[in-house]
Scaffold this active site. Structure first.
Site, PDB file in Angstrom:
ATOM      1  N   HIS A 167       0.940  -1.326  -0.036  1.00  0.00           N
ATOM      2  CA  HIS A 167       0.009   0.086   0.098  1.00  0.00           C
ATOM      3  C   HIS A 167       0.848   1.294   0.035  1.00  0.00           C
ATOM      4  CE1 HIS A 167      -2.652   3.238   1.534  1.00  0.00           C
ATOM      5  NE2 HIS A 167      -1.992   2.720   2.697  1.00  0.00           N
TER       6      HIS A 167
ATOM      7  N   ASP B  86     -28.974 -20.436  16.354  1.00  0.00           N
ATOM      8  CA  ASP B  86     -30.164 -21.079  16.772  1.00  0.00           C
ATOM      9  C   ASP B  86     -30.281 -21.978  15.563  1.00  0.00           C
ATOM     10  OD1 ASP B  86     -30.593 -19.397  14.290  1.00  0.00           O
ATOM     11  OD2 ASP B  86     -32.555 -19.102  14.730  1.00  0.00           O
TER      12      ASP B  86
ATOM     13  N   TYR C 151      -6.143   9.261   1.483  1.00  0.00           N
ATOM     14  CA  TYR C 151      -6.310   9.650   2.848  1.00  0.00           C
ATOM     15  C   TYR C 151      -4.932  10.445   3.086  1.00  0.00           C
ATOM     16  CZ  TYR C 151      -3.214   6.012   4.476  1.00  0.00           C
ATOM     17  OH  TYR C 151      -2.241   4.886   4.839  1.00  0.00           O
TER      18      TYR C 151
END
Ligand code: FAD
Ligand code: THG
Length: 820
Positions: A230, A549, A261
């Site tokens: 990256h 469940d 960013y």
């Protein structure tokens, strides 16, 4: 009954002293476990892994509530830590910006996730956004999302502070110790072999980051993660930041429309970029740390400037002040991606005592440290719901190298993309197909993917059924992966009869003379009933949290078919098998298939095809039988998740096509249709049936979830019994049925629920109820807001949608349809 007992003098060896290993050492020693050793091949506190060069941006927004909570804990913890007075966290705040209308809407959705998870945030206008980040070109920004508690983690300092605390409590830190192998005796870890000798261990936790697959391979474990490079670059001094007295004062900034960013670093900016092609590296090919190497950071690869060119052009456009400087330096740094963007936390299924905490960002590191410490000390995690992060969530094909590589790289490509909750994967499909696949293709199925299975969402062949029905068109966002045909299929199921492909519903076979006793110890219901009984019940944690469940069908004296929710259930049962070999558990999903035949005319379709008595008394509700449908031997379970008369019909894959054809042909005169998952989900919500993983998870008990009826406290001992008995009369929140007041409204799930302007809960699952003619949403709410008739609102993007607590189930409350 407690199944778990590990003493405080358990010897733990943590492999890796990055942010994750350091946090774990701290959290374990804080809980009184002092026989903790942390080994790392490198030097502390910057041993050369990803943590040693991470810029440390902590953005808490995440579509996963658990991930937001892990981040939130990390923020809280690091805010309270320092090294010799230097802080481990710079609380500069976070800012996500929109430069497109789609992103502006997405910011509202993210604002909703944060609000639902209890993290404060605010949508800013364009002017407010520019004011919050003066370097921005005001003309390019449409809106912002401000998160005041986001900020910068000082990762190396966080390692230092947490390892120091651990050492002060007795932990041993061993830098420059490379782990070469792991000793396993009789299926249990017993030691860790380093280049300086062997360390005895009862528990080994692999926190080796991008080297994780290599370490896990030492015990034969496949870790489904891919180290990817990256790009991270640093500018030269930016004149507009000249004279900066502090490391950072501006908020951390995300410009997701262009995969970028930013953070401040004194007079410079640090720029992170995800726009380049995915650059995977094999864990085996990453160097070990070496004092002699020219770069002692094996997780750093050479910067590839050409890949960064678009990022720099965009940066200069977005932040005009950067036109007066240039890219000074950069790295291609390695960190882990997974196939679903979530970490890998848990114990090896085959080697007991070997744990992993992998694919964790700095952002979530302290939270994960706490979670793993709780798992080790208590046997369950009470602070976070980890079901999405469990190491053992994957089915077999999801561990195949080709799958892991393709899906992880795709996640890198899509890291900042706006993804609809139903967005299907695009690579490698189809992976698994049921025997009905060609029939479904011929009917124009719109396929999505479920656990690798191609599963129809609706069928274009049903387009003619839409005419004459009053179907509300949802907004453009909700209308993705939707068709009015979904509504028609749902209504036709209630009017006539439909065939649902249930093959993707995972099923296990439990066999052997010890089966009854084994299941009785693990489930909340009584399964020691007659052959042919079917029991809906729960698996619980020791603290009473719901693990799953399930439906348990007794097919013979010593064999059961169990309908489960996923691979975690197989793992849960397999780990608890008696040592004497008296019980076997097997996943029979591959090689078998299932059609749910449901609707008021279901019996008319099936009866002529079989000699068996399938009348209301011949095969009662919640009973199982084996019989033939034409030439096809089936196991039929009389139950229906869509809440209508009918059966789940199981057979082996070789007979699948014949089963489909038999039902299809016999069904023609009764107006049978094939129906998809879209209709299914709407119908089950109208019927009030919960879905594990979405509506309830490990963090909820049966009583809160409205599943108290599935717990037989008077039964003999079972796991979690003691805990739920205590929780029974102490219910503070409830999974609650809401209906949307305006029939034109839709919500999709994960939205915050408000009473006035106060957030009181969040939506789990939602769908349009095509029988009742309005939207349905289940939500977790405090009991004082869960009374029928209470008016609330659901924040859907930027709108407050009126809703009301409604009596459930919304359809067939007296069970006349389903028991017909
Ligand atoms: P590491 O820090 O890699 O630690 C693993 C340790 O294990 C290493 O020290 C290694 O030496 C040791 N080890 C491995 N094998 C052995 C062995 N055989 N024997 C002994 N020791 C061994 N995250 C964020 O949250 N925010 C960001 O802004 C951010 N930006 C990033 C930017 C870049 C360029 C990169 C590369 C990553 C970024 N990340 C960010 C991700 C983050 O850095 C990592 O996810 C995180 O640091 C991983 O921590 P870890 O403790 O798991 O691994
Ligand atoms: N079919 C089968 N197994 C399953 C599911 C299924 N296992 C996993 C998951 N789905 C379990 N979820 C449910 C949810 C509700 C019901 C069945 C499975 C159900 N409930 C009845 C009720 O609440 O009215 C139970 C009534 C009773 O206990 O007698 O039918 O779809 N095979």
């Amino acid at each position: 009954m407690t199944t778990y007992d590990r003493p405080a003098d358990t010897r733990v060896v943590i492999i890796g002293a990055g942010v994750v290993g350091a946090a774990l050492a701290d959290e374990l020693t804080a809980r009184g476990w002092t026989h903790v050793t942390v080994v790392d091949q490198g030097d502390l506190p910057a041993p050369g892994g990803s943590s040693s060069h991470a810029p440390g941006l902590v953005f808490q927004a995440n579509s996963s509530r658990t991930m937001t909570q892990l981040a939130r804990y990390t923020v809280d913890k690091l805010n309270g830590l320092d090294v010799d007075g230097e802080p481990c966290f710079l609380p500069v705040g976070g800012l996500e910006i929109a430069t497109t209308p789609e992103r502006e809407r997405e910011l509202w959705r993210r604002h909703g996730w944060l609000t639902a998870a209890g993290v404060e945030s605010r949508i800013l206008s364009a002017d407010e956004t520019a004011a919050a980040y003066p370097l921005l070109d005001r003309g390019r920004v449409l809106a912002g999302l401000s998160i005041p508690t986001d900020g910068l983690a000082k990762a190396v300092r966080a390692v230092d502070a947490q390892t120091r605390q651990a050492a002060a409590r007795g932990a041993v830190l061993l830098p420059r110790h490379e782990v070469l192998s792991i000793t396993v005796d009789d299926g249990r870890v017993s030691g860790v072999v380093t280049d300086h000798g062997e360390l005895p261990a009862d528990v080994v936790v692999c926190c080796a980051g991008i080297w994780g697959p290599k370490v896990a391979a030492m015990v034969g474990l496949t870790l489904p993660l891919v180290p990817l490079a990256h790009q991270l670059a640093r500018t030269g001094p930016v004149p507009a930041l000249a004279g900066a007295a502090r490391e950072a004062t501006l908020p951390i900034l995300r410009h997701q429309d262009e995969d970028l960013y930013y953070r401040e670093d004194g007079e410079r900016l640090v720029v992170g970029y995800y726009g380049h092609k995915a650059m995977p590296v094999r864990a085996q090919d990453i160097a070990a740390w070496s004092a002699e190497a020219s770069t002692p950071m094996p997780s750093v690869l050479d910067f590839t400037p050409a890949d960064f060119e678009p990022a720099w052009a965009e940066t200069q456009a977005l932040l005009p002040a950067t036109r007066e400087t240039s890219v000074a330096d950069g790295i291609n740094g390695l960190f882990s991606f997974t196939t679903d963007n979530l970490p890998l936390i848990g114990e090896s299924p085959t080697v007991s005592g070997f744990w992993v905490a992998e694919a964790v960002w700095v952002t979530h590191s302290a939270g994960v440290g706490r979670a793993v410490a709780e798992l080790l000390v208590d046997g369950y995690c009470s602070s976070f719901d980890l079901h999405e992060c469990d190491l053992n969530r994957f089915v077999e094909h999801q561990l195949a190298p080709a799958y892991v590589m393709a899906r992880s790289c795709r996640n890198f490509d899509e890291v900042y993309d706006i993804l609809h909750p139903l967005e299907p994967a695009v690579d490698l499909r189809p992976i698994r197909t049921s025997p009905f696949y060609s029939r479904q293709q011929a009917l124009g199925a719109y396929f999505l993917e479920a656990n690798g299975w191609e599963r129809p969402q609706w069928y274009d062949a049903n387009a003619d059924l839409v005419a004459g029905r009053d179907i509300v068109e949802p907004d453009a966002w909700a209308a993705q992966h939707w068709s009015p045909i979904v509504a028609a299929e749902a209504q036709v199921t209630r009017e006539r009869v439909a065939m649902y492909d249930m093959t993707a519903l995972m099923r296990l076979e439990v066999t052997g003379p010890g089966s009854v006793e084994f299941l009785q110890r693990l489930v909340t219901g009584n399964v020691a009933k007659s052959v042919g009984s079917v029991t809906y019940c729960l698996l619980l944690d020791d603290d009473g949290g719901i693990r799953s469940d399930i439906t348990v069908a007794r097919l013979t004296a010593d064999s059961f078919q169990i309908g489960v929710n996923g691979h975690l259930d197989l793992d849960w049962l397999s780990r608890r098998l008696p040592a004497d070999g008296s019980v076997q558990v097997r996943d029979v999903t591959p090689g078998t298939c299932c059609i749910g035949l449901w609707g008021p005319r279901a019996r008319d379709v099936l009866a002529p095809l079989t000699d068996a008595d399938i009348s209301a008394t011949g095969l009662k509700y919640f009973r199982a039988a084996r019989f033939d449908v034409g030439t096809v031997p089936v196991t039929a379970l009389r139950m229906s998740y869509v809440g209508e008369l009918g059966w789940e019909l199981y057979t082996s894959a070789d007979h699948g096509a014949a089963l489909w054809d038999a039902l299809w042909d016999a069904g023609q005169e009764h107006g049978v249709i094939a129906a998809g998952r879209g209709a299914f989900n709407s119908l089950r919500l109208e019927k009030g049936y919960r879905s594990f993983g979405t509506d309830m998870t490990f963090e909820h008990d049966p009583y809160e979830a409205g599943l108290g009826f599935a717990v037989r406290l008077e039964k003999e001992e079972f796991v979690g019994r003691e805990a739920v008995a205590k929780r029974k009369d102490n219910v503070g929140r409830a999974l609650t049925c809401l209906t949307l007041t305006d029939p034109a409204d839709h919500v999709l799930g994960k939205e915050p629920v408000l009473a006035g302007d106060r957030t009181i809960g969040y939506v789990t699952s939602a769908a349009y109820g095509y029988t009742i003619g309005r939207g349905v949403a289940y939500a977790w709410l405090p009991v004082e807001h869960a009374a029928v008739g209470t008016a609330l609102t659901i924040r859907y993007f930027d709108r407050d949608v009126p809703a009301v607590v409604s009596a459930e189930p919304l359809v067939d409350p007296d069970m006349t349809r389903i028991r017909a």
